[in-house]
Design an enzyme around this catalytic site. Structure first.
Site, PDB file in Angstrom:
ATOM      1  N   LYS A  22       0.830  -1.044   0.090  1.00 37.40           N
ATOM      2  CA  LYS A  22       0.035   0.106   0.200  1.00 37.40           C
ATOM      3  C   LYS A  22       0.869   1.312   0.031  1.00 37.40           C
ATOM      4  CE  LYS A  22      -1.623   1.499   4.115  1.00 37.40           C
ATOM      5  NZ  LYS A  22      -1.549   3.035   4.116  1.00 37.40           N
ATOM      6  N   ASN A  23       1.746   1.290   0.935  1.00 40.31           N
ATOM      7  CA  ASN A  23       2.712   2.458   1.158  1.00 40.31           C
ATOM      8  C   ASN A  23       3.511   2.699  -0.288  1.00 40.31           C
ATOM      9  OD1 ASN A  23       1.219   2.992   3.366  1.00 40.31           O
ATOM     10  ND2 ASN A  23       3.156   2.537   4.851  1.00 40.31           N
ATOM     11  N   ARG A  93      -4.738  10.465   4.538  1.00 39.83           N
ATOM     12  CA  ARG A  93      -3.942  11.530   4.875  1.00 39.83           C
ATOM     13  C   ARG A  93      -2.746  11.473   3.354  1.00 39.83           C
ATOM     14  NH1 ARG A  93      -1.878  14.202   8.730  1.00 39.83           N
ATOM     15  NH2 ARG A  93       0.149  13.907   7.924  1.00 39.83           N
ATOM     16  N   CYS A 117      -5.065  12.494  13.152  1.00 43.13           N
ATOM     17  CA  CYS A 117      -5.739  11.426  13.228  1.00 43.13           C
ATOM     18  C   CYS A 117      -5.678  10.641  14.338  1.00 43.13           C
ATOM     19  CB  CYS A 117      -5.358  10.923  11.822  1.00 43.13           C
ATOM     20  SG  CYS A 117      -3.604  10.006  11.983  1.00 43.13           S
ATOM     21  N   ARG A 122       0.598  14.580  13.490  1.00 37.33           N
ATOM     22  CA  ARG A 122       1.024  14.433  11.948  1.00 37.33           C
ATOM     23  C   ARG A 122       1.168  15.526  11.186  1.00 37.33           C
ATOM     24  NH1 ARG A 122      -1.319   8.546   9.834  1.00 37.33           N
ATOM     25  NH2 ARG A 122       0.787   8.683   8.658  1.00 37.33           N
ATOM     26  N   PRO A 123       1.951  16.202  11.765  1.00 39.37           N
ATOM     27  CA  PRO A 123       2.254  17.587  10.867  1.00 39.37           C
ATOM     28  C   PRO A 123       2.734  17.360   9.682  1.00 39.37           C
ATOM     29  CG  PRO A 123       3.961  17.403  12.365  1.00 39.37           C
ATOM     30  CD  PRO A 123       2.993  16.183  12.718  1.00 39.37           C
ATOM     31  N   ASP A 125       4.783  19.809   8.092  1.00 31.82           N
ATOM     32  CA  ASP A 125       5.853  21.058   8.372  1.00 31.82           C
ATOM     33  C   ASP A 125       7.115  20.677   7.245  1.00 31.82           C
ATOM     34  OD1 ASP A 125       6.232  19.324  10.273  1.00 31.82           O
ATOM     35  OD2 ASP A 125       7.970  20.467  10.914  1.00 31.82           O
ATOM     36  N   ASP A 308       4.186   0.563  11.972  1.00 29.23           N
ATOM     37  CA  ASP A 308       3.050  -0.079  11.501  1.00 29.23           C
ATOM     38  C   ASP A 308       2.839  -1.563  11.960  1.00 29.23           C
ATOM     39  OD1 ASP A 308       2.182   2.205  10.336  1.00 29.23           O
ATOM     40  OD2 ASP A 308       2.976   1.672   8.423  1.00 29.23           O
ATOM     41  N   ARG A 400      -8.714  -0.525   4.684  1.00 28.02           N
ATOM     42  CA  ARG A 400      -7.759   0.539   4.138  1.00 28.02           C
ATOM     43  C   ARG A 400      -6.499  -0.157   3.759  1.00 28.02           C
ATOM     44  NH1 ARG A 400      -6.084   4.587   7.867  1.00 28.02           N
ATOM     45  NH2 ARG A 400      -5.061   5.021   6.012  1.00 28.02           N
TER      46      ARG A 400
HETATM   47  C1  UD1 Z   1       4.241   6.798   6.256  1.00 30.31           C
HETATM   48  C2  UD1 Z   1       3.299   5.801   6.190  1.00 30.31           C
HETATM   49  C3  UD1 Z   1       2.835   5.217   7.336  1.00 30.31           C
HETATM   50  C4  UD1 Z   1       3.725   4.828   8.463  1.00 30.31           C
HETATM   51  C5  UD1 Z   1       4.670   6.124   8.732  1.00 30.31           C
HETATM   52  C6  UD1 Z   1       5.951   5.854   9.747  1.00 30.31           C
HETATM   53  C7  UD1 Z   1       2.808   5.966   3.840  1.00 30.31           C
HETATM   54  C8  UD1 Z   1       1.504   6.270   3.255  1.00 30.31           C
HETATM   55  N1  UD1 Z   1       2.337   5.881   5.269  1.00 30.31           N
HETATM   56  O1  UD1 Z   1       3.392   7.803   6.885  1.00 30.31           O
HETATM   57  O2  UD1 Z   1       2.316   3.683   7.218  1.00 30.31           O
HETATM   58  O3  UD1 Z   1       3.167   4.564   9.902  1.00 30.31           O
HETATM   59  O4  UD1 Z   1       5.258   6.607   7.218  1.00 30.31           O
HETATM   60  O5  UD1 Z   1       6.625   4.690   9.118  1.00 30.31           O
HETATM   61  O6  UD1 Z   1       3.674   5.642   3.319  1.00 30.31           O
HETATM   62  N2  UD1 Z   1       6.489  14.361  10.775  1.00 30.31           N
HETATM   63  C9  UD1 Z   1       6.690  15.649  11.059  1.00 30.31           C
HETATM   64  N3  UD1 Z   1       6.793  16.538  10.198  1.00 30.31           N
HETATM   65  C10 UD1 Z   1       6.169  16.320   8.895  1.00 30.31           C
HETATM   66  C11 UD1 Z   1       6.224  14.941   8.455  1.00 30.31           C
HETATM   67  C12 UD1 Z   1       6.297  13.790   9.548  1.00 30.31           C
HETATM   68  O7  UD1 Z   1       6.863  15.981  12.442  1.00 30.31           O
HETATM   69  O8  UD1 Z   1       6.361  17.347   8.032  1.00 30.31           O
HETATM   70  C13 UD1 Z   1       6.502  13.372  11.916  1.00 30.31           C
HETATM   71  C14 UD1 Z   1       5.490  12.554  12.154  1.00 30.31           C
HETATM   72  O9  UD1 Z   1       4.319  13.143  12.998  1.00 30.31           O
HETATM   73  C15 UD1 Z   1       6.078  11.336  12.688  1.00 30.31           C
HETATM   74  C16 UD1 Z   1       7.256  11.256  11.889  1.00 30.31           C
HETATM   75  O10 UD1 Z   1       7.659  12.410  11.385  1.00 30.31           O
HETATM   76  O11 UD1 Z   1       6.306  11.422  14.329  1.00 30.31           O
HETATM   77  C17 UD1 Z   1       7.344  10.204  10.920  1.00 30.31           C
HETATM   78  O12 UD1 Z   1       6.222  10.456  10.107  1.00 30.31           O
HETATM   79  P1  UD1 Z   1       5.968  10.118   8.615  1.00 30.31           P
HETATM   80  O13 UD1 Z   1       7.241   9.261   8.211  1.00 30.31           O
HETATM   81  O14 UD1 Z   1       6.006  11.359   7.764  1.00 30.31           O
HETATM   82  O15 UD1 Z   1       4.937   9.349   8.057  1.00 30.31           O
HETATM   83  P2  UD1 Z   1       3.878   9.385   6.900  1.00 30.31           P
HETATM   84  O16 UD1 Z   1       4.689   9.481   5.799  1.00 30.31           O
HETATM   85  O17 UD1 Z   1       2.734  10.135   7.298  1.00 30.31           O
END
Ligand code: UD1
Length: 423
Positions: A22-23, A93, A117, A122-123, A125, A308, A400
């Protein structure tokens, strides 16, 4: 609303076909926005999230045709619309992955800001930081992130955050940088196999990306990309979930297509607690024949133990012979399954981002509520071994990310069926 009814007990035996990831599929689908001509994707899992992404792509002017099991033909028809609306992004997301491709190809991306969520704030930034480093103008307007750039310019970008690298953030910046002028270097890039699959897809389309799979990715911008044919890599999280299903039921499963090399942290932890897990001819073989040992596990970005699989391994450790400690370092609030597992007789105590798991001899069936995709999978696994009947409500969370999980589990001996909650 569907739920899963499970009668615990049967040992799982047989072969499970692991679906496409999926990812990996979601960002690769988003990347087709960048391509001229047709893209053909194979082993695309038939999941609610994938249907949601294809629906969003259609709204953005792409034609998406399912031409066989797991095969999608995709082509850009119209490039006028650059808006991923809140009603799409709030459902999933990962819709945010269209930001990079829209900005690079159509010079503008208007993407609703995803809210929090059930697994935390889940920012986004770091995504925005990456886009502005490439020269995009950014403003927040009416809950939408509006990004504009006549031409993106390569840059050196650090993408590490307080919780490590960002997976979809790395994907987004890569997808923007492939059409930028000059060289982009992403430091503290995510190293997940899904980023490798996306990079290989983009390179087949004509991009020039190096270093993927390491924390330093280098991208030489190119003028245009052309669609290609690509097969999505197997889902390491689904494989890990079925590995834990084998372990929790003292069963014996062959996970066809699973890639052991993408699951080494999971393999290491499972072996240390007494699970037998080996590379097989076309996948991975998992079995367990005794009560498992306790262990400490900390979730981390790849190649560490995946967040995950945290809920699923927690279900397993509930039945270990002693106390385990589970520390969540990626999403520190991702513990909604704890109270539900306790309803099934688990002894779990949450202390900040850590859960102390006191092993018990058995779990007992109960009605429980799924709160997010992977938490639901943890509850289903607990149900497979709990005495009596477990009903996992809100099955849509599982749909999902798991392709026909009840069919796959039933085929290897589980007593699980999908029922309408109203019945
Ligand atoms: C992806 C995966 C999700 C998995 C996660 C962590 C997909 C579609 N989803 O989610 O299944 O649980 O990786 O392995 O691939 N963060 C920030 N700022 C940002 C982005 C992220 O602070 O702009 C933080 C998040 O809150 C979290 C960490 O970084 O604590 C990792 O998040 P991230 O790797 O971005 O998760 P996703 O890509 O949303």
């Amino acid at each position: 609303m569907d739920c899963f009814e499970i009668n615990g007990g049967p040992r799982l035996r047989g072969t499970v076909n692991i679906s496409g990831s999926k990812n990996a599929a979601l960002p690769i689908l988003a990347a087709t926005i960048l391509c001229e001509g047709e893209t053909v994707l194979h082993r695309v899992p038939d999941l609610a999230d994938v249907r949601q992404m294809t629906h969003l792509l259609e709204k953005l002017g792409l034609s998406v045709e399912r031409t066989g099991p797991g095969t999608l033909r995709i082509r850009v028809e119209d490039e006028m619309n650059c808006h991923a609306e809140y009603k799409e992004v709030s459902k999933m997301r990962a819709s945010v992955c269209v930001m990079g491709p829209l900005l690079a190809k159509r010079k503008q991306a208007q993407v609703a800001m995803p809210g929090g969520c059930s697994i935390g704030d889940r920012p986004v930034d770091l995504h925005i930081q990456g886009m502005t480093a490439l020269g995009a103008d950014f403003e927040l307007t009416n809950g939408d992130m509006l990004l504009k750039a006549k031409k993106l310019k390569g840059a050196e970008i650090f993408l590490g955050g307080a919780f490590g690298s960002t997976v979809t953030g790395t994907a987004n910046v890569m997808m923007a940088a492939v059409l930028a002028d000059g060289r982009t270097i992403i430091e503290s890039a995510a190293c997940e196999p899904e980023i490798v699959d996306l990079s290989e897809f983009l390179n087949k389309c004509g991009a020039n990306i190096k270093g993927y799979g390491t924390p330093r990715i280098t991208i030489e911008g190119t003028g245009s990309l052309t669609g290609c044919e690509h097969t999505i890599l197997p889902d390491r999280i689904e494989a890990g979930t079925f590995a834990i299903a084998a372990a929790i039921t003292n069963g014996d499963l062959s996970l066809k297509c699973a890639r052991l090399e993408h699951m080494l942290a999971v393999v290491d932890r499972l072996r240390k607690i007494g699970v037998i897990i080996e590379r097989a001819e076309d996948g991975v073989a998992v079995s367990s024949a005794r009560r498992l040992e306790p262990i400490d596990i900390t979730t981390q970005p790849y190649p560490g133990f995946p967040t995950d699989l945290q809920a699923q391994v927690m279900a397993l450790l509930c039945l270990a012979d002693g106390n385990s400690v589970l520390c969540e370092k990626v999403f520190p609030d991702r513990f909604l399954h704890v109270a539900e597992l306790n309803r099934m007789g688990a002894r779990l105590r949450k202390e900040g981002p850590t859960v102390i798991v006191q092993g018990v001899k058995r779990l007992v069936g109960a009605p429980v509520m799924a709160s997010d995709l992977r938490a639901s999978a943890g509850l289903v696994l607990a149900g497979l071994v709990a005495r009596g009947r477990t009903v996992v409500r809100r099955a849509y969370h599982i749909d999902r990310g798991y392709e026909r999980i009840e069919e796959k589990l039933s085929a290897v001996g589980a007593d699980v069926r999908r029922v309408d909650e109203e019945l």
